[in-house]
Design a protein around this motif. Sequence first.
Motif, mmCIF file in Angstrom:
data_model
loop_
_atom_site.group_PDB
_atom_site.id
_atom_site.type_symbol
_atom_site.label_atom_id
_atom_site.label_comp_id
_atom_site.label_asym_id
_atom_site.label_seq_id
_atom_site.Cartn_x
_atom_site.Cartn_y
_atom_site.Cartn_z
ATOM 1 N N GLN A 57 0.817 -1.216 0.000
ATOM 2 C CA GLN A 57 0.000 0.000 0.000
ATOM 3 C C GLN A 57 0.846 1.259 0.000
ATOM 4 O OE1 GLN A 57 -3.257 0.235 2.783
ATOM 5 N NE2 GLN A 57 -3.444 2.440 2.536
ATOM 6 N N ASP A 70 -0.041 5.508 -0.277
ATOM 7 C CA ASP A 70 -1.062 6.545 -0.294
ATOM 8 C C ASP A 70 -0.471 7.814 -0.890
ATOM 9 O OD1 ASP A 70 -2.593 4.712 1.094
ATOM 10 O OD2 ASP A 70 -2.462 5.758 3.015
ATOM 11 N N GLN A 97 -5.646 6.149 -1.753
ATOM 12 C CA GLN A 97 -5.023 4.934 -1.220
ATOM 13 C C GLN A 97 -4.949 3.850 -2.291
ATOM 14 O OE1 GLN A 97 -7.819 4.236 1.982
ATOM 15 N NE2 GLN A 97 -6.405 5.138 3.449
ATOM 16 N N ARG A 124 2.698 2.528 3.486
ATOM 17 C CA ARG A 124 1.977 2.041 4.669
ATOM 18 C C ARG A 124 2.486 0.681 5.129
ATOM 19 N NH1 ARG A 124 0.398 6.719 6.624
ATOM 20 N NH2 ARG A 124 -0.966 7.838 5.206
#
Length: 169
Positions: free
Chosen positions: A72, A74, A106, A142
């Motif tokens: 992930q 963002d 995201q 993340r």
Amino acid sequence: MASMKEVLAALKEYGAGRVVSCPVFPVVIPGIAAVDAFDANDCFGTVVTISVPVRGVIYSATFWDYDDEGTQIDLEVFKEPIVQTASDAAWAPSDGDMRKFVAEIQFFAFDDHINSQTSEVKNIGKAYTAPGGKLYIQAVCRSTPTIAAGASPEIQLQILSDEPGWEER
């Protein structure tokens, strides 16, 4: 009262209400060096500045993961410049910078292409104004990606322009 056909024709002539890519071709997230793993919630590269219509709607966004991480990332989007934080340093914007905040995009679901991955966020629908005709984007990881040399990721926004005559650049 104007018909729908007349309204659409007027919008087309006016030049607003069309989707544009910002930038025309994906842009590399700058400042990512081949390092050991980033820590979760670190700045992932440095701020990307892209030209956009002064008024519009963020319609969708695409992330190209050439290092084949699939973790992930963002995008923190701002309408004015923010204080630059070093890549691989904790993401901790000031209250003053947060007043310039537009949206967080995201990227958490990825499509595997064997040697790379992509992630798309569709139907975002976030209206914005960017007085200087630019958006400022800080990527934040993340999890803990490790990017190999020459495999820096790229991003691109698709914007529903509300600015007459705005041309992709």
